[in-house]
Write an enzyme that holds these catalytic residues in place. Structure first.
Site, PDB file in Angstrom:
ATOM      1  N   SER A  46       0.811  -1.211   0.000  1.00 56.75           N
ATOM      2  CA  SER A  46       0.000   0.000   0.000  1.00 56.75           C
ATOM      3  C   SER A  46       0.851   1.271   0.000  1.00 56.75           C
ATOM      4  CB  SER A  46      -0.942   0.018   1.205  1.00 56.75           C
ATOM      5  OG  SER A  46      -1.855  -1.055   1.152  1.00 56.75           O
ATOM      6  N   GLY A 224      -4.239  -2.190  -0.931  1.00 57.00           N
ATOM      7  CA  GLY A 224      -3.364  -1.896  -2.056  1.00 57.00           C
ATOM      8  C   GLY A 224      -3.113  -0.407  -2.186  1.00 57.00           C
ATOM      9  N   CYS A 251      -9.661  -1.947   3.374  1.00 59.38           N
ATOM     10  CA  CYS A 251      -8.861  -0.801   2.941  1.00 59.38           C
ATOM     11  C   CYS A 251      -9.181  -0.429   1.487  1.00 59.38           C
ATOM     12  CB  CYS A 251      -7.375  -1.072   3.148  1.00 59.38           C
ATOM     13  SG  CYS A 251      -6.387   0.446   3.124  1.00 59.38           S
ATOM     14  N   LEU A 252      -8.243  -0.591   0.552  1.00 56.68           N
ATOM     15  CA  LEU A 252      -8.567  -0.315  -0.849  1.00 56.68           C
ATOM     16  C   LEU A 252      -9.744  -1.161  -1.298  1.00 56.68           C
ATOM     17  CD1 LEU A 252      -7.863   1.066  -3.576  1.00 56.68           C
ATOM     18  CD2 LEU A 252      -6.341  -0.876  -4.027  1.00 56.68           C
ATOM     19  N   GLN A 255     -12.892   0.567  -0.514  1.00 61.99           N
ATOM     20  CA  GLN A 255     -13.164   1.664  -1.447  1.00 61.99           C
ATOM     21  C   GLN A 255     -13.643   1.135  -2.804  1.00 61.99           C
ATOM     22  OE1 GLN A 255      -9.337   3.540  -1.447  1.00 61.99           O
ATOM     23  NE2 GLN A 255      -9.412   3.966   0.754  1.00 61.99           N
ATOM     24  N   HIS A 350      -7.265  -1.787   9.022  1.00 61.86           N
ATOM     25  CA  HIS A 350      -6.587  -3.075   8.856  1.00 61.86           C
ATOM     26  C   HIS A 350      -6.795  -3.953  10.096  1.00 61.86           C
ATOM     27  CE1 HIS A 350      -4.276  -2.648   5.096  1.00 61.86           C
ATOM     28  NE2 HIS A 350      -4.357  -1.358   5.360  1.00 61.86           N
ATOM     29  N   GLU A 352      -6.057  -7.040  10.455  1.00 65.52           N
ATOM     30  CA  GLU A 352      -4.930  -7.977  10.654  1.00 65.52           C
ATOM     31  C   GLU A 352      -3.808  -7.312  11.443  1.00 65.52           C
ATOM     32  OE1 GLU A 352      -3.542  -5.378   7.533  1.00 65.52           O
ATOM     33  OE2 GLU A 352      -5.486  -6.314   7.949  1.00 65.52           O
TER      34      GLU A 352
END
Length: 372
Positions: A46, A224, A251-252, A255, A350, A352
């Site tokens: 990322s 990403g 995350c990405l 989106q 995130h 994780e």
């Protein structure tokens, strides 16, 4: 010889004189507020195309190790620190941080006033810049920064996606999860593998038809780099699987799913990057301290960039109602949503969280519960 960070607005931040070969790196200059996880950060796909300014004053205290890698290489263009430490005697260290960066040909600038840099970026916004080590003419450095493409409108996922499908834990007893790999972190893979998922990582150019031909129990959308608005080819694939199988994005991936159902995204002034971001789960009132790394966010249902109340506001989409599920308590931006009619959900942060915090790892269990 000189060592400095030059920003596109002309601001220059000097480090102490340096010896060694003349080198440079340009990219979008962003800052990370985490106290640890420096190796995880620079190897996170990322961060592709970016220069990381670490706000913690000492970086490298516990060395580097293979276990801390989030991918097989460094993706950050350069790093900027108040003080870099090259310790190899920490319990888990397999090498020193500064030595490792040098071996990876990553320019490292330390001895810089990182507080001044962060205040500048916080006030002016993330911008292009360059780290220059050695004998550099000012005009030459400015020209190199000006030639760097802006992150806005940039498709960087194509630079970090695999060339072919990768199977992970094919003999597992869990569900088959097909992932669009736009730069997935190794710690996400580890969380899914720990749950005995049969995971397939597919290039981000894979079509919806190709994904569905794998007969997945669910589609996973990874993290990403870059601008989600530049990934229409991925959005089209995502739109083609929604409603046919459960879909979950991080995350990405969050989106991209949002854009696939018709929502818009926008660039944050300086992004969310660190490991201390409070996020509220609206259904329960639970607040998790989360790890974050993103420069874009999702626009609210009325076109607003932030959400005023703590109610689960709704967007009307072609796939039914999308309901706000998570809210960032720093700036009140969208941190997740659910589409109950089609079995889809997302989180912006995130869960994780390599190396931590681990408050939100239950999100992976919730994802698998979606599958029944």
């Amino acid at each position: 010889m000189s060592a400095f960070l030059l920003l596109e607005d002309g601001s220059r931040f000097e480090g102490p004189p340096t010896a060694g070969e003349r080198c440079y790196a340009t990219g979008e200059v962003v800052f990370n507020t985490a106290m640890s996880g420096y190796q995880e950060a620079v190897t996170d796909p990322s961060y592709r195309g970016q220069i990381i300014v670490f706000t913690y004053p000492h970086v490298g205290n516990y060395g580097v190790s293979i276990a801390a890698q989030e991918s097989d290489r460094v993706h950050a263009r350069a790093v900027v620190m108040r003080e870099g430490v090259d310790r190899e005697d920490a319990p888990t260290a397999e090498g020193g941080w500064l030595t490792w960066l040098g071996d990876c040909a990553v320019p490292a600038l330390d001895g810089v006033d990182t507080r001044a840099i962060v205040r500048h970026i916080r006030d002016k916004g993330a911008m292009r810049g360059g780290v220059f080590l050695g004998d550099w003419d000012g005009e030459e450095a400015r020209a190199l920064v000006a030639a760097e493409p802006r992150i806005d409108g940039l498709d960087l996922a194509c630079e970090v996606t695999p060339d072919a499908m990768i199977k992970i834990n094919p003999g597992g007893t869990g569900p088959r999860i097909v992932a669009l790999d736009t730069g997935i972190k190794d710690s996400i893979v580890a969380q899914l593998r720990d749950r005995d998922v049969r995971l397939e990582l597919h290039p981000c150019t894979t079509s919806a038809e190709q994904l569905l031909a794998r007969e997945p129990d669910a589609v996973f959308l990874a993290n990403g780099p870059g601008d989600p608005a530049a990934l229409d080819h991925v959005v089209e694939s995502v739109r083609g699987v929604i409603g046919k199988v459960p879909v979950f994005g991080i995350c990405l991936g969050h989106q991209l799913l949002c854009r696939a159902v018709g929502l818009e995204t926008f660039k944050l002034p300086f992004g969310h990057r660190g490991s201390n971001h409070p996020v509220k789960q609206l259904a329960t009132g639970r607040i998790d301290i989360t790890s974050q790394n993103h420069g874009f966010a999702v626009v609210g249902p009325g076109g607003e960039l932030t959400i005023e109340g703590d109610e689960p506001v709704r967007w009307e989409t072609d796939f039914g109602a999308a309901e706000l599920s998570h809210l960032n308590l720093y700036d009140r931006t969208v941190e997740g949503l659910v589409l109950p009619e089609v079995g889809a959900a997302t989180v912006q942060y995130h869960p994780e969280a390599g190396p931590g915090p681990h408050d939100a790892r239950y999100v992976f269990d919730d994802f698998l519960k979606m599958l029944g």
